[in-house]
Design a protein around this motif. Structure first.
Motif, PDB file in Angstrom:
ATOM      1  N   ILE A  26      29.193  74.665  -4.642  1.00 26.79           N
ATOM      2  CA  ILE A  26      29.142  73.884  -3.415  1.00 26.79           C
ATOM      3  C   ILE A  26      29.960  74.632  -2.364  1.00 26.79           C
ATOM      4  O   ILE A  26      31.060  75.093  -2.643  1.00 26.79           O
ATOM      5  N   TRP A  27      29.367  74.805  -1.192  1.00 25.34           N
ATOM      6  CA  TRP A  27      30.023  75.581  -0.131  1.00 25.34           C
ATOM      7  C   TRP A  27      30.938  74.642   0.652  1.00 25.34           C
ATOM      8  O   TRP A  27      30.660  74.266   1.786  1.00 25.34           O
ATOM      9  N   ASP A  28      32.052  74.279   0.046  1.00 27.64           N
ATOM     10  CA  ASP A  28      32.902  73.258   0.678  1.00 27.64           C
ATOM     11  C   ASP A  28      33.977  73.871   1.565  1.00 27.64           C
ATOM     12  O   ASP A  28      34.177  75.079   1.576  1.00 27.64           O
ATOM     13  N   GLY A  29      34.621  73.036   2.330  1.00 25.38           N
ATOM     14  CA  GLY A  29      35.763  73.456   3.126  1.00 25.38           C
ATOM     15  C   GLY A  29      35.462  73.901   4.546  1.00 25.38           C
ATOM     16  O   GLY A  29      36.384  74.264   5.271  1.00 25.38           O
ATOM     17  N   VAL A  30      34.217  73.854   4.960  1.00 33.49           N
ATOM     18  CA  VAL A  30      33.900  74.216   6.346  1.00 33.49           C
ATOM     19  C   VAL A  30      34.345  73.081   7.264  1.00 33.49           C
ATOM     20  O   VAL A  30      33.939  71.936   7.096  1.00 33.49           O
ATOM     21  N   ARG A  31      35.230  73.409   8.199  1.00 34.82           N
ATOM     22  CA  ARG A  31      35.761  72.382   9.109  1.00 34.82           C
ATOM     23  C   ARG A  31      35.643  72.830  10.559  1.00 34.82           C
ATOM     24  O   ARG A  31      36.591  72.784  11.336  1.00 34.82           O
ATOM     25  N   ASN A  32      34.466  73.285  10.870  1.00 38.27           N
ATOM     26  CA  ASN A  32      34.172  73.685  12.240  1.00 38.27           C
ATOM     27  C   ASN A  32      32.816  73.057  12.561  1.00 38.27           C
ATOM     28  O   ASN A  32      31.876  73.180  11.770  1.00 38.27           O
ATOM     29  N   TYR A  33      32.736  72.372  13.696  1.00 35.41           N
ATOM     30  CA  TYR A  33      31.546  71.577  13.979  1.00 35.41           C
ATOM     31  C   TYR A  33      30.286  72.408  14.164  1.00 35.41           C
ATOM     32  O   TYR A  33      29.206  72.029  13.729  1.00 35.41           O
ATOM     33  N   GLN A  34      30.432  73.552  14.798  1.00 28.38           N
ATOM     34  CA  GLN A  34      29.259  74.404  15.012  1.00 28.38           C
ATOM     35  C   GLN A  34      28.726  74.914  13.664  1.00 28.38           C
ATOM     36  O   GLN A  34      27.523  74.908  13.422  1.00 28.38           O
ATOM     37  N   ALA A  35      29.653  75.310  12.807  1.00 25.47           N
ATOM     38  CA  ALA A  35      29.265  75.781  11.476  1.00 25.47           C
ATOM     39  C   ALA A  35      28.633  74.635  10.678  1.00 25.47           C
ATOM     40  O   ALA A  35      27.615  74.807  10.008  1.00 25.47           O
ATOM     41  N   ARG A  36      29.226  73.458  10.775  1.00 26.86           N
ATOM     42  CA  ARG A  36      28.673  72.297  10.069  1.00 26.86           C
ATOM     43  C   ARG A  36      27.261  71.979  10.547  1.00 26.86           C
ATOM     44  O   ARG A  36      26.383  71.634   9.753  1.00 26.86           O
ATOM     45  N   ASN A  37      27.048  72.088  11.838  1.00 21.05           N
ATOM     46  CA  ASN A  37      25.719  71.791  12.365  1.00 21.05           C
ATOM     47  C   ASN A  37      24.667  72.747  11.798  1.00 21.05           C
ATOM     48  O   ASN A  37      23.537  72.334  11.537  1.00 21.05           O
ATOM     49  N   PHE A  38      25.054  73.976  11.575  1.00 19.82           N
ATOM     50  CA  PHE A  38      24.133  74.917  10.918  1.00 19.82           C
ATOM     51  C   PHE A  38      23.922  74.526   9.462  1.00 19.82           C
ATOM     52  O   PHE A  38      22.806  74.575   8.954  1.00 19.82           O
ATOM     53  N   LEU A  39      24.993  74.122   8.787  1.00 21.92           N
ATOM     54  CA  LEU A  39      24.869  73.688   7.390  1.00 21.92           C
ATOM     55  C   LEU A  39      23.901  72.507   7.276  1.00 21.92           C
ATOM     56  O   LEU A  39      23.117  72.418   6.337  1.00 21.92           O
ATOM     57  N   ARG A  40      23.953  71.623   8.257  1.00 19.34           N
ATOM     58  CA  ARG A  40      23.063  70.447   8.262  1.00 19.34           C
ATOM     59  C   ARG A  40      21.606  70.832   8.418  1.00 19.34           C
ATOM     60  O   ARG A  40      20.714  70.095   8.006  1.00 19.34           O
ATOM     61  N   GLN A  41      21.370  71.980   9.035  1.00 15.40           N
ATOM     62  CA  GLN A  41      19.982  72.421   9.265  1.00 15.40           C
ATOM     63  C   GLN A  41      19.380  73.129   8.058  1.00 15.40           C
ATOM     64  O   GLN A  41      18.177  73.358   8.002  1.00 15.40           O
ATOM     65  N   MET A  42      20.220  73.495   7.109  1.00 13.04           N
ATOM     66  CA  MET A  42      19.723  74.266   5.969  1.00 13.04           C
ATOM     67  C   MET A  42      18.823  73.426   5.074  1.00 13.04           C
ATOM     68  O   MET A  42      19.027  72.230   4.920  1.00 13.04           O
ATOM     69  N   GLN A  43      17.832  74.094   4.486  1.00 15.66           N
ATOM     70  CA  GLN A  43      16.882  73.444   3.590  1.00 15.66           C
ATOM     71  C   GLN A  43      16.828  74.194   2.268  1.00 15.66           C
ATOM     72  O   GLN A  43      17.034  75.418   2.253  1.00 15.66           O
ATOM     73  N   PRO A  44      16.522  73.483   1.169  1.00 15.74           N
ATOM     74  CA  PRO A  44      16.350  74.182  -0.112  1.00 15.74           C
ATOM     75  C   PRO A  44      15.340  75.319   0.043  1.00 15.74           C
ATOM     76  O   PRO A  44      14.313  75.140   0.698  1.00 15.74           O
ATOM     77  N   GLY A  45      15.665  76.455  -0.533  1.00 15.08           N
ATOM     78  CA  GLY A  45      14.789  77.626  -0.414  1.00 15.08           C
ATOM     79  C   GLY A  45      15.287  78.624   0.617  1.00 15.08           C
ATOM     80  O   GLY A  45      14.942  79.806   0.561  1.00 15.08           O
ATOM     81  N   GLY A  62      25.740  90.514  -0.704  1.00 14.84           N
ATOM     82  CA  GLY A  62      24.684  90.002  -1.562  1.00 14.84           C
ATOM     83  C   GLY A  62      23.922  88.861  -0.940  1.00 14.84           C
ATOM     84  O   GLY A  62      24.051  88.597   0.259  1.00 14.84           O
ATOM     85  N   LEU A  63      23.147  88.201  -1.808  1.00 12.23           N
ATOM     86  CA  LEU A  63      22.241  87.155  -1.339  1.00 12.23           C
ATOM     87  C   LEU A  63      22.357  85.912  -2.221  1.00 12.23           C
ATOM     88  O   LEU A  63      22.561  86.018  -3.429  1.00 12.23           O
ATOM     89  N   MET A  64      22.224  84.769  -1.582  1.00 12.52           N
ATOM     90  CA  MET A  64      22.191  83.505  -2.331  1.00 12.52           C
ATOM     91  C   MET A  64      21.126  82.614  -1.727  1.00 12.52           C
ATOM     92  O   MET A  64      20.584  82.907  -0.666  1.00 12.52           O
ATOM     93  N   GLN A  65      20.808  81.527  -2.447  1.00 11.00           N
ATOM     94  CA  GLN A  65      19.739  80.641  -1.999  1.00 11.00           C
ATOM     95  C   GLN A  65      20.198  79.190  -2.026  1.00 11.00           C
ATOM     96  O   GLN A  65      20.877  78.758  -2.955  1.00 11.00           O
ATOM     97  N   VAL A  66      19.809  78.455  -1.004  1.00  7.46           N
ATOM     98  CA  VAL A  66      20.140  77.033  -0.934  1.00  7.46           C
ATOM     99  C   VAL A  66      19.313  76.283  -1.971  1.00  7.46           C
ATOM    100  O   VAL A  66      18.085  76.423  -2.012  1.00  7.46           O
ATOM    101  N   VAL A  67      19.990  75.507  -2.832  1.00  5.29           N
ATOM    102  CA  VAL A  67      19.254  74.712  -3.813  1.00  5.29           C
ATOM    103  C   VAL A  67      19.338  73.224  -3.514  1.00  5.29           C
ATOM    104  O   VAL A  67      18.517  72.435  -3.961  1.00  5.29           O
ATOM    105  N   GLU A  68      20.355  72.838  -2.750  1.00 10.42           N
ATOM    106  CA  GLU A  68      20.468  71.431  -2.377  1.00 10.42           C
ATOM    107  C   GLU A  68      21.102  71.350  -0.993  1.00 10.42           C
ATOM    108  O   GLU A  68      22.118  71.998  -0.732  1.00 10.42           O
ATOM    109  N   SER A  69      20.482  70.550  -0.123  1.00  8.70           N
ATOM    110  CA  SER A  69      21.011  70.438   1.237  1.00  8.70           C
ATOM    111  C   SER A  69      21.512  69.022   1.492  1.00  8.70           C
ATOM    112  O   SER A  69      21.297  68.116   0.686  1.00  8.70           O
ATOM    113  N   ASP A  70      22.187  68.873   2.617  1.00 12.40           N
ATOM    114  CA  ASP A  70      22.720  67.575   3.018  1.00 12.40           C
ATOM    115  C   ASP A  70      23.632  66.980   1.935  1.00 12.40           C
ATOM    116  O   ASP A  70      23.515  65.823   1.570  1.00 12.40           O
ATOM    117  N   VAL A  71      24.516  67.798   1.437  1.00 11.42           N
ATOM    118  CA  VAL A  71      25.460  67.394   0.402  1.00 11.42           C
ATOM    119  C   VAL A  71      26.785  67.002   1.071  1.00 11.42           C
ATOM    120  O   VAL A  71      27.279  67.723   1.935  1.00 11.42           O
TER     121      VAL A  71
END
Length: 152
Positions: A26-45, A62-71
């Motif tokens: 889980i990509w936790d600990g982001v406490r910046n609103y602009q960054a959070r708004n991007f996190l909210r836009q992410m979709q699985p895949g 490297g590379l990673m993939q979103v498996v669950e959004s809106d967490v």
DNA sequence: GCCAACGTTGGC
DNA sequence: GCCAACGTTGGC
């Protein structure tokens, strides 16, 4: 549609090696609103470039993939956590994030220097002067080029 | 270790 | 709503 993103982490806190070991996180600990708004836009895949910051040299590793959004980021309710947010309430949590899984480590890091040589400021938010965002979008055209040189 | 750039806080 | 003060990020 698959979107591309870039997420920063200081490797002494959490590195791509840690993610490879754990498989997903889980990509936790982001406490910046602009960054959070991007996190909210992410979709699985969606695909995310993993960027090591605050090291020599910094760059995409490297590379990673979103498996669950809106967490919901649980650390906002944990008074023991450095990311605790007393203002956030359970009924409408302030901080959402995503769960990402490991995809690959690039054979060679793509350093910030290389990225600056490859792209213009307007193409890639990362290299814009004074940028401090830890989560940001990457245009598909740019992402494709990064992936291409990552194969070499 | 330095410091520029930025976000946040809080007094007014 | 303004803005000074402060804390943080992150490259160098």
């Amino acid at each position: 549609m698959t979107n591309y993103w870039l997420m920063k982490s200081e490797p002494n806190v959490y590195s791509i090696t840690d993610l490879k070991k754990e498989g997903k996180t889980i990509w936790d600990g982001v406490r910046n609103y602009q960054a959070r708004n991007f996190l909210r836009q992410m979709q699985p895949g969606d695909l995310c470039f993993f960027y090591h910051s605050n090291v020599t040299p910094p760059g995409i590793v490297g590379l990673m993939q979103v498996v669950e959004s809106d967490v919901i980021d649980p650390t906002q309710f944990d008074s023991q956590s450095p990311y605790y947010d007393a203002q956030s309430c359970l009924e409408s949590p302030r901080w959402q994030t995503v769960i990402v899984e490991f995809v690959k480590v690039f054979p060679e890091m793509i350093s910030l220097t290389t990225l600056k040589q490859m792209f213009h400021q307007e193409e890639l938010l990362l290299i814009r002067r004074g940028n401090r965002l830890s989560v940001m979008p990457v245009a598909k055209k740019v992402a494709d080029q990064i992936l291409q040189i990552a194969q070499q």
